[in-house]
Scaffold this motif. Sequence first.
Motif, mmCIF file in Angstrom:
data_model
loop_
_atom_site.group_PDB
_atom_site.id
_atom_site.type_symbol
_atom_site.label_atom_id
_atom_site.label_comp_id
_atom_site.label_asym_id
_atom_site.label_seq_id
_atom_site.Cartn_x
_atom_site.Cartn_y
_atom_site.Cartn_z
ATOM 1 N N ASN A 148 0.842 -1.198 0.000
ATOM 2 C CA ASN A 148 0.000 0.000 0.000
ATOM 3 C C ASN A 148 0.878 1.250 0.000
ATOM 4 N N LEU A 149 1.909 1.215 0.818
ATOM 5 C CA LEU A 149 2.872 2.316 0.885
ATOM 6 C C LEU A 149 3.588 2.504 -0.444
ATOM 7 N N LEU A 150 4.011 1.407 -1.056
ATOM 8 C CA LEU A 150 4.744 1.487 -2.322
ATOM 9 C C LEU A 150 3.873 2.043 -3.439
ATOM 10 N N ASP A 151 2.559 1.760 -3.397
ATOM 11 C CA ASP A 151 1.646 2.364 -4.380
ATOM 12 C C ASP A 151 1.743 3.885 -4.327
ATOM 13 N N CYS A 152 1.728 4.416 -3.103
ATOM 14 C CA CYS A 152 1.776 5.876 -2.949
ATOM 15 C C CYS A 152 3.110 6.429 -3.428
#
Length: 435
Positions: A182-186
């Motif tokens: 989820n963090l890497l998406d951002c």
Amino acid sequence: MTKPLSTPGTVIFATFIVILSALLVLHKPLPPGFCEKSSLDRVILHLFEPVIRLFYLYPVILPYNQPLIPEFQTRYLFSQPQDQIWWTRLSLNTLAKTMGPFTLFDWGTVVVKDATWNGVHVRTYQPRNATGGAVVFIHGGGFAIGSVEMYSGLTRRMAKEMNTFVVSIDYRLSPETVFPENLLDCEKALDYLIEKGPQEFGIDPTKIVIVGDSAGGNLATVIAQRRVEKKAEPRLAAQVLLYPLLQMVDLQMVSYRYFHKRLDGFAFVDPRSVAFYYMLYAGVPVEQAKRLVPSVITNGHIKPEHRDTLDEVLSHRSIIESTHLYNLSKVPARWDVVESLEAQDLLDPIIFNPDFSPLMRTHLEGLPRTLIVTCEYDTLRDEGMIYADRLKMAGVDTKLINLKNGFHAMLNMHNEITEASSCLTDVMEWIRELF
């Protein structure tokens, strides 16, 4: 002789009586000080909160095996955690559409487009004559709820009133996607904006402000920390953290304990939900997460050997407990820890990772200029205050706004609550000064 009501009049009158009766049955008096800056705000919240409670909270309250409050041991419409997540997403997304502002009269002033950036869905808001700055918005929802659609009224208003390009990131949600994806998406979406933004949207990559609320505040905080750690260029111009979720190591802070005493049963973010959704983000299976909640909300997931370290990192807790007293309302003492070796073994490898719990990062020097908004009647109040104090001690230019009458996620009601609208205006003015 009085004429009887017409058929439409009878239906309208009957509907009014039914709605009024339901509100009276569901009415729960809010604590003194809550949303009291404006008497109209308090009336609106007294009307709106029961509706949220009826459609969102009651069907999905988790029937934990060992609740702190016994009346939560009962059956609800959606007893399976997977069904609860599905209903929560559906109900909150639907309720969000009933709140404005509606944009009939500003049609064409902001161009709204959906796009895919580095494989991540985003929604962009571009005013016709936007200035060169940009706002990256990361929505909240416990990493498991929320969408760009739910926040469209807020992000559109920011773009229009600041005359600034805004991108809202539709990162993948838990439990289907877990940390760190989820963090890497951002981060992927931000990387696209930095690389392509000057040519595609005319933005200045040195004037990017990252904004996040609740769980989105967690993601924004981590991104800012990681960019400093990697010495990434260009540097972020600033970070704005709206009632951020920053840690999973102490769920007995005074703001958590006050919620159990005075706000349990209201449709506001509660310690149980924080523990449950944070565990889903950590990759804990939903049934196991539900079972472990009673231990986590008493800090039974923390191994004893870590407690001295936590006391040092969270030393500002004592100042908060002595100065923020909820109108002198007595806050319960800390509960006995419900130890769980299962929770400790499962969560110990991740909860001290600063990419997961950013309050655990020890070195905060060099972070961008920061605005943190906390709310007095918010479970997450204390961790936002602690982070603000630690940033100031690290030499970071930091401003803290604590809304004395506020509650978690209140900016989502910026069109209904005057204090929320005023706070949003202050946030936008703070960002505008940077540009």
